[in-house]
Design a protein around this motif. Structure first.
Motif, PDB file in Angstrom:
ATOM      1  N   GLY A 263       0.925  -1.198  -0.048  1.00 54.56           N
ATOM      2  CA  GLY A 263       0.097  -0.115   0.068  1.00 54.56           C
ATOM      3  C   GLY A 263       0.898   1.323  -0.091  1.00 54.56           C
ATOM      4  O   GLY A 263       0.448   2.244   0.161  1.00 54.56           O
ATOM      5  N   SER A 264       2.244   1.150  -0.228  1.00 51.35           N
ATOM      6  CA  SER A 264       3.054   2.135   0.030  1.00 51.35           C
ATOM      7  C   SER A 264       3.659   2.551  -1.716  1.00 51.35           C
ATOM      8  O   SER A 264       3.177   1.746  -2.605  1.00 51.35           O
ATOM      9  N   THR A 265       4.121   3.809  -1.746  1.00 57.18           N
ATOM     10  CA  THR A 265       4.673   4.112  -3.166  1.00 57.18           C
ATOM     11  C   THR A 265       5.764   4.807  -3.006  1.00 57.18           C
ATOM     12  O   THR A 265       6.141   5.470  -2.045  1.00 57.18           O
ATOM     13  N   PRO A 266       6.929   4.607  -3.669  1.00 61.72           N
ATOM     14  CA  PRO A 266       8.124   5.209  -3.790  1.00 61.72           C
ATOM     15  C   PRO A 266       8.030   6.790  -4.292  1.00 61.72           C
ATOM     16  O   PRO A 266       9.032   7.516  -4.333  1.00 61.72           O
ATOM     17  N   LEU A 267       6.936   7.255  -4.802  1.00 62.53           N
ATOM     18  CA  LEU A 267       6.725   8.300  -5.438  1.00 62.53           C
ATOM     19  C   LEU A 267       6.314   9.499  -4.395  1.00 62.53           C
ATOM     20  O   LEU A 267       5.887   9.196  -3.654  1.00 62.53           O
ATOM     21  N   THR A 268       6.769  10.612  -4.801  1.00 64.74           N
ATOM     22  CA  THR A 268       6.162  11.610  -3.967  1.00 64.74           C
ATOM     23  C   THR A 268       4.894  11.970  -4.469  1.00 64.74           C
ATOM     24  O   THR A 268       4.236  11.642  -5.326  1.00 64.74           O
ATOM     25  N   ARG A 269       4.053  13.006  -3.595  1.00 59.08           N
ATOM     26  CA  ARG A 269       2.757  13.193  -3.892  1.00 59.08           C
ATOM     27  C   ARG A 269       2.579  14.040  -5.234  1.00 59.08           C
ATOM     28  O   ARG A 269       1.706  13.527  -6.074  1.00 59.08           O
ATOM     29  N   ARG A 270       3.449  14.713  -5.699  1.00 53.25           N
ATOM     30  CA  ARG A 270       3.326  15.366  -6.956  1.00 53.25           C
ATOM     31  C   ARG A 270       3.700  14.359  -8.142  1.00 53.25           C
ATOM     32  O   ARG A 270       2.953  14.415  -9.100  1.00 53.25           O
ATOM     33  N   GLU A 271       4.524  13.495  -8.035  1.00 51.81           N
ATOM     34  CA  GLU A 271       4.845  12.481  -9.110  1.00 51.81           C
ATOM     35  C   GLU A 271       3.782  11.456  -8.888  1.00 51.81           C
ATOM     36  O   GLU A 271       3.389  11.221 -10.149  1.00 51.81           O
ATOM     37  N   ARG A 272       3.010  11.099  -7.890  1.00 51.58           N
ATOM     38  CA  ARG A 272       2.043  10.334  -8.040  1.00 51.58           C
ATOM     39  C   ARG A 272       0.715  11.028  -8.923  1.00 51.58           C
ATOM     40  O   ARG A 272       0.230  10.475  -9.640  1.00 51.58           O
ATOM     41  N   GLN A 273       0.528  12.307  -8.628  1.00 53.09           N
ATOM     42  CA  GLN A 273      -0.164  13.013  -9.487  1.00 53.09           C
ATOM     43  C   GLN A 273      -0.035  12.959 -10.952  1.00 53.09           C
ATOM     44  O   GLN A 273      -0.794  12.526 -11.853  1.00 53.09           O
ATOM     45  N   VAL A 274       1.393  13.153 -11.389  1.00 47.61           N
ATOM     46  CA  VAL A 274       1.904  12.980 -12.583  1.00 47.61           C
ATOM     47  C   VAL A 274       1.640  11.655 -13.114  1.00 47.61           C
ATOM     48  O   VAL A 274       1.039  11.604 -14.359  1.00 47.61           O
ATOM     49  N   ALA A 275       1.793  10.659 -12.439  1.00 45.77           N
ATOM     50  CA  ALA A 275       1.572   9.271 -12.794  1.00 45.77           C
ATOM     51  C   ALA A 275       0.242   8.986 -13.261  1.00 45.77           C
ATOM     52  O   ALA A 275      -0.059   8.220 -14.012  1.00 45.77           O
ATOM     53  N   GLU A 276      -0.673   9.460 -12.460  1.00 48.61           N
ATOM     54  CA  GLU A 276      -2.080   9.309 -12.790  1.00 48.61           C
ATOM     55  C   GLU A 276      -2.680  10.075 -13.975  1.00 48.61           C
ATOM     56  O   GLU A 276      -3.098   9.336 -14.730  1.00 48.61           O
ATOM     57  N   LEU A 277      -1.931  11.159 -14.209  1.00 47.60           N
ATOM     58  CA  LEU A 277      -2.254  11.897 -15.545  1.00 47.60           C
ATOM     59  C   LEU A 277      -1.583  11.325 -16.788  1.00 47.60           C
ATOM     60  O   LEU A 277      -2.287  10.972 -17.848  1.00 47.60           O
ATOM     61  N   VAL A 278      -0.540  10.428 -16.562  1.00 47.18           N
ATOM     62  CA  VAL A 278       0.118   9.674 -17.441  1.00 47.18           C
ATOM     63  C   VAL A 278      -0.902   8.619 -17.881  1.00 47.18           C
ATOM     64  O   VAL A 278      -0.997   8.093 -18.962  1.00 47.18           O
ATOM     65  N   ALA A 279      -1.375   7.761 -16.856  1.00 50.86           N
ATOM     66  CA  ALA A 279      -2.123   6.889 -17.091  1.00 50.86           C
ATOM     67  C   ALA A 279      -3.345   7.224 -17.885  1.00 50.86           C
ATOM     68  O   ALA A 279      -4.248   6.223 -18.387  1.00 50.86           O
ATOM     69  N   GLU A 280      -3.854   8.700 -17.618  1.00 50.24           N
ATOM     70  CA  GLU A 280      -5.056   8.836 -18.368  1.00 50.24           C
ATOM     71  C   GLU A 280      -4.566   9.320 -19.907  1.00 50.24           C
ATOM     72  O   GLU A 280      -5.513   9.599 -20.676  1.00 50.24           O
ATOM     73  N   GLY A 281      -3.287   9.208 -20.254  1.00 46.99           N
ATOM     74  CA  GLY A 281      -2.906   9.398 -21.543  1.00 46.99           C
ATOM     75  C   GLY A 281      -2.694  10.737 -21.954  1.00 46.99           C
ATOM     76  O   GLY A 281      -2.441  10.921 -23.110  1.00 46.99           O
ATOM     77  N   LEU A 282      -2.321  11.324 -20.989  1.00 47.95           N
ATOM     78  CA  LEU A 282      -1.977  12.835 -21.180  1.00 47.95           C
ATOM     79  C   LEU A 282      -0.738  12.976 -21.713  1.00 47.95           C
ATOM     80  O   LEU A 282       0.522  12.364 -21.146  1.00 47.95           O
ATOM     81  N   THR A 283      -0.117  14.005 -22.683  1.00 49.08           N
ATOM     82  CA  THR A 283       1.094  14.342 -22.893  1.00 49.08           C
ATOM     83  C   THR A 283       1.745  15.244 -21.927  1.00 49.08           C
ATOM     84  O   THR A 283       1.245  15.714 -21.008  1.00 49.08           O
ATOM     85  N   ASN A 284       3.078  15.601 -21.824  1.00 51.44           N
ATOM     86  CA  ASN A 284       3.825  16.408 -21.118  1.00 51.44           C
ATOM     87  C   ASN A 284       3.119  17.560 -21.170  1.00 51.44           C
ATOM     88  O   ASN A 284       2.962  18.408 -19.973  1.00 51.44           O
ATOM     89  N   ARG A 285       2.823  18.153 -22.222  1.00 49.02           N
ATOM     90  CA  ARG A 285       2.239  19.422 -22.550  1.00 49.02           C
ATOM     91  C   ARG A 285       0.665  19.571 -21.659  1.00 49.02           C
ATOM     92  O   ARG A 285       0.520  20.478 -21.014  1.00 49.02           O
ATOM     93  N   ALA A 286       0.077  18.395 -21.789  1.00 55.03           N
ATOM     94  CA  ALA A 286      -1.422  18.453 -21.181  1.00 55.03           C
ATOM     95  C   ALA A 286      -1.185  18.417 -19.658  1.00 55.03           C
ATOM     96  O   ALA A 286      -1.962  19.057 -19.133  1.00 55.03           O
ATOM     97  N   ILE A 287      -0.190  17.745 -19.237  1.00 52.38           N
ATOM     98  CA  ILE A 287       0.050  17.466 -17.748  1.00 52.38           C
ATOM     99  C   ILE A 287       0.386  18.915 -17.143  1.00 52.38           C
ATOM    100  O   ILE A 287      -0.048  19.309 -16.217  1.00 52.38           O
ATOM    101  N   ALA A 288       1.252  19.698 -17.803  1.00 53.26           N
ATOM    102  CA  ALA A 288       1.886  20.771 -17.469  1.00 53.26           C
ATOM    103  C   ALA A 288       0.582  21.876 -17.486  1.00 53.26           C
ATOM    104  O   ALA A 288       0.479  22.697 -16.538  1.00 53.26           O
ATOM    105  N   ASP A 289      -0.102  22.021 -18.375  1.00 52.79           N
ATOM    106  CA  ASP A 289      -1.447  22.752 -18.380  1.00 52.79           C
ATOM    107  C   ASP A 289      -2.507  22.264 -17.131  1.00 52.79           C
ATOM    108  O   ASP A 289      -3.066  23.429 -16.549  1.00 52.79           O
ATOM    109  N   LYS A 290      -2.476  20.991 -16.975  1.00 46.01           N
ATOM    110  CA  LYS A 290      -3.412  20.610 -15.849  1.00 46.01           C
ATOM    111  C   LYS A 290      -2.838  21.167 -14.533  1.00 46.01           C
ATOM    112  O   LYS A 290      -3.710  21.329 -13.736  1.00 46.01           O
ATOM    113  N   LEU A 291      -1.674  20.776 -14.376  1.00 47.65           N
ATOM    114  CA  LEU A 291      -1.035  21.192 -13.114  1.00 47.65           C
ATOM    115  C   LEU A 291      -0.752  22.579 -12.841  1.00 47.65           C
ATOM    116  O   LEU A 291       0.057  22.892 -11.879  1.00 47.65           O
ATOM    117  N   VAL A 292      -0.660  23.337 -13.851  1.00 47.46           N
ATOM    118  CA  VAL A 292      -0.185  24.741 -13.932  1.00 47.46           C
ATOM    119  C   VAL A 292       1.293  24.665 -13.635  1.00 47.46           C
ATOM    120  O   VAL A 292       1.810  25.365 -12.578  1.00 47.46           O
TER     121      VAL A 292
END
Length: 772
Positions: free
Chosen positions: A706-735
């Motif tokens: 139930g643990s993860t080696p990722l930081t909270r922000r990295e976990r957010q980014v990983a979730e967005l990667v799983a949704e199929g977002l590109t780096n540009r879309a992730i940047a827009d989403k997280l400002v």
């Protein structure tokens, strides 16, 4: 042009020498790619179109989530094989239906760049294909090189100019020199490779500038000139170029000036070679694409010893006539097409050309026959890689065999021996095409080679979904076998009849035919043929619900292949054994067996066996209560099946098991979730089968605890990667900035030990399951 994709996906070759200049052209091509989905680079031969296209493609790789893929067409002379060549470059195996339809279906959902190289001799079919892809595949862009434009709507054309040059009366500016001109820089860098320490000085820059001007700034000509510094001064080089150009201009007034210049540099290089080097240069043009040293020794030695061949090949490499490359751990050599064309003309003057073509055919026929006889061994992988590398030469040899009935006999033997390779590589149409052409040229006198060809044609036709053609070839082969009175020939056609009965769902008849052929092959001691019949009998017995007989055949296959270190059929045996264990409810044992089979399938890039093993793993996942993972695995299996021969053709009951397991998985997670997970699997490449093998690094531990080696922000980014977002879309989403988003993705890949965004998505999915 969009950005934010995954770098280093595709098949671009590594650059072996430094790239010089072209800043303006690179910027312009990238601009054109941003506004046009087809950009064609045109220009004279030797001007550097291919090198420029590959550099732009490499620089643009992050803009294409599904990679940058190079398709070399320079060695292709069959207009009907253009689509198959593109499929092969994309690592797709032949599937049912028209190849163009298969290609469009594969590319439609993908964002990638295709580099179509050396199209000038195939402008019509390549232009038609490009137009089809541009109309059907919205996120596909094409960068082409050709000596003439395609002439279709939406095409942006850039003519590639020679390298920049100083004008004849131009002198170096104070303290600046002429080194900033691209042609001068290229000459200097290549000269320094030939003669370490070489540099442009005040005393020689005028001469070097004159050399570059004489060569019209053509990169190929400049590189050939620079290497001559090993034996000449720059003044001697300029003097010889002056004499040679005068002669060529007088003798060929109708040719374009740049062709005269390039021909002059090549002609001059030829004159600088020794007699042995000239002779070898001409003889080596018999090879298509490239060659290894043993082939040069076997075909081109003439009166030379092996040691002399090695020395002459080495000297041709030193003089830049040959290029040395590493392929599959072996050194290979190739000649630039301009140099090869020149060498062919010289070879034809000697009267050796026809006899060399026959020696080339005979040598590669022996190579293919050796591969077949050694196929069931630990050397199967190395043979597969060797035949991968030798495809252009094999095709050239088979083409020679179409010149007459006597030559066709040798070609039929060669094509029949290619069958195991064609199966593992999924090249069904290629095998059918060659065998049909060769049989049409061959005479009617029956022989074992002809019957073997009909056997292979029948099996390939059946696997390709043409049961009627399969039946016709069985009838023809059986009649010839009866006329010949050869028991091995009759057994081969029994095996073919079994394969036909299997695909037409007549399991009892299939079992009868396979039992008959197997008895003969066991008496003969032919291990390869035994494995063919055992594999067929295992599948037919499974279809007839004779589980005991099916598993007996799988054990026999495993014993034959495991003791010899074979890969492909051993993987098939483990796949079949895994299905049996799953059927008995032995999920752990089934998983272990098919995971071993999947590893073997990956090692030889066997898409059929790989799809079958992943399919069984999906069934195990359903029964172990992991429906999301099962859906992803079903998608991955389907992707492999579309790219090759479907495993359900070999095991018809697989469809029944699949339907039941899919229904169970859908019932557990719902249709929407199932389709989402299935889609993720469908997007996986065979190289990413580590998900099926549980090669997910820290995933298992992270999910379990139930643990993860990722930081909270990295976990957010990983979730967005799983949704199929590109780096540009992730940047827009997280400002955040796009560079920061890219950095987070790279940190995630590093922490989890992954190499692709697909693996991150799979990690997120499994982590969700662990938390639920």
């Amino acid at each position: 042009m969009p950005s934010g994709g995954t770098a280093n996906v595709g098949n671009l070759p590594y650059e072996l020498t430094s790239f010089v200049g072209r800043r303006h052209e690179i910027a312009e091509i990238r601009r054109l790619l941003s506004v046009s989905r087809l950009v064609t680079l045109t220009g004279v031969g030797g001007v550097g179109k291919t090198r420029l296209a590959l550099r732009v493609a490499a620089d643009s790789s992050r803009a294409f989530d599904d990679g940058v893929w190079s398709v070399g067409l320079g060695e292709l002379y069959d207009p009907g094989a253009v689509v198959d060549t593109v499929l092969s470059a994309l690592n797709l195996r032949e599937g049912p239906g028209a190849p163009e339809t298969q290609l469009v279906e594969y590319l439609t959902p993908r964002k990638l760049l295709l580099v179509l190289d050396n199209c000038e001799h195939l402008v019509g079919p390549v232009a038609n294909l490009a137009e089809t892809l541009l109309r059907s595949c919205p996120d596909v862009r094409i960068l082409a090189t050709s000596r003439e434009p395609f002439g279709i709507g939406g095409e942006a054309v850039l003519r590639v100019p020679p390298l920049t040059l100083p004008e004849a009366r131009q002198r170096s500016v104070a303290g600046g020199g002429l080194g900033h001109y691209e042609a001068m820089t290229l000459f200097t860098e290549r000269a320094a490779t030939a003669v370490p320490g070489f540099e442009i000085t005040e005393s020689n820059e005028g001469v070097v500038a004159a050399i570059c001007r004489r060569l019209d700034g053509l990169p190929l000509a400049i590189e050939l000139a620079a290497v001559r510094l090993r034996v000449m001064s720059v003044e001697q080089i300029l003097h010889r170029l002056t004499d040679r150009f005068t002669l060529l201009t007088t003798g060929s007034r109708g040719a374009p000036s740049r062709q005269q210049t390039l021909l002059g540099s090549i002609d001059w290089s030829y004159d600088l070679c020794t007699w042995a080097e000239r002779e070898m240069w001409g003889r080596l043009t018999v090879f298509a694409g490239g060659f290894e040293l043993d082939a040069a020794e076997g075909i081109c030695s003439g009166g030379m010893t092996r040691e002399q061949v090695v020395d002459v090949v080495a000297s041709l490499i030193d003089k830049s006539i040959l290029l040395r490359e590493e392929t599959g751990g072996a050194a290979r050599y190739r000649m630039l097409e301009t140099l090869r064309d020149y060498g062919v003309e010289r070879l034809q003057e000697t009267g050796e050309f026809a006899s060399l073509l026959r020696r080339h055919r005979d040598w590669y026929a022996r190579l293919v026959l050796r591969a077949e006889s050694d196929w069931i061994s630990s050397r199967q992988l190395s043979w597969t890689l060797r035949l991968d590398a030798e495809q252009s030469n094999v095709v050239a040899a088979l083409q020679f065999c179409l010149t007459g009935p006597l030559e066709a006999n040798a070609g039929i033997r060669m094509a029949g021996a290619m069958y195991p390779y064609w199966r593992v590589r999924g090249k069904l149409r290629e095998g059918m095409r060659w065998l049909a052409q060769l049989l049409a040229v061959r005479g009617d006198e029956p022989g074992l080679e002809q019957i073997t060809a009909l056997y292979v044609l029948s099996v390939l036709s059946g696997l390709h979904g043409d049961a009627d053609a399969s039946a016709i070839y069985v009838q023809r082969g059986s009649a010839l076998a009866a006329q010949l009175g050869d028991r091995t020939a009759a057994a081969l056609m029994d095996d073919a009849a079994g394969q036909h009965a299997l695909i037409t769902l007549d399991a009892r008849a299939a079992c009868k035919h396979f039992e008959s052929s197997l008895a003969v092959f066991r008496d003969d001691g032919n291990v390869l043929y035994m494995i063919w019949s055992l594999s067929g009998l295992a599948a037919a017995s499974d279809a007839a619900e004779d589980w005991a007989r099916s598993e007996e055949c799988q054990r026999a296959m495993l014993a034959l292949t495991e003791s010899r270190g074979e890969f492909m059929y051993r993987g098939w045996a483990l796949w079949g054994a895994g299905m049996g264990a799953w059927r008995r409810g032995e999920y752990s044992g089934a998983k272990e067996l098919v995971m071993q089979g999947l590893q073997l399938a990956r090692s030889v890039d066997d898409r059929t066996g790989g799809a079958g093993c992943i399919e069984v793993l999906s069934w195990v996942a359903v029964d172990e209560g992991a429906p999301r993972r099962a859906a992803t695995l079903m998608g991955a299996a389907e992707a492999l099946a579309r790219a090759g021969c479907s495993p359900s053709i070999l095991y018809p009951r697989l469809l029944v098991h699949h339907a039941r397991c899919e229904e169970k998985a859908r019932g557990a997670i719902g249709d929407r979730a199932f389709e989402a997970e299935f889609g993720r699997g469908l997007g996986m490449r065979f190289e990413e089968a580590g998900y099926a093998l549980d090669e997910s690094g820290p995933t298992a531990a992270a999910v379990g605890s139930g643990s993860t080696p990722l930081t909270r922000r990295e976990r957010q980014v990983a979730e967005l990667v799983a949704e199929g977002l590109t780096n540009r879309a992730i940047a827009d989403k997280l400002v955040i900035s796009q560079r920061t988003a890219q950095g987070h993705v790279e940190h995630i890949l590093s922490k989890l030990g992954f190499t692709s965004r697909t693996q991150i998505a799979a990690w997120v999915i499994e982590h969700r399951q662990g938390e639920s």
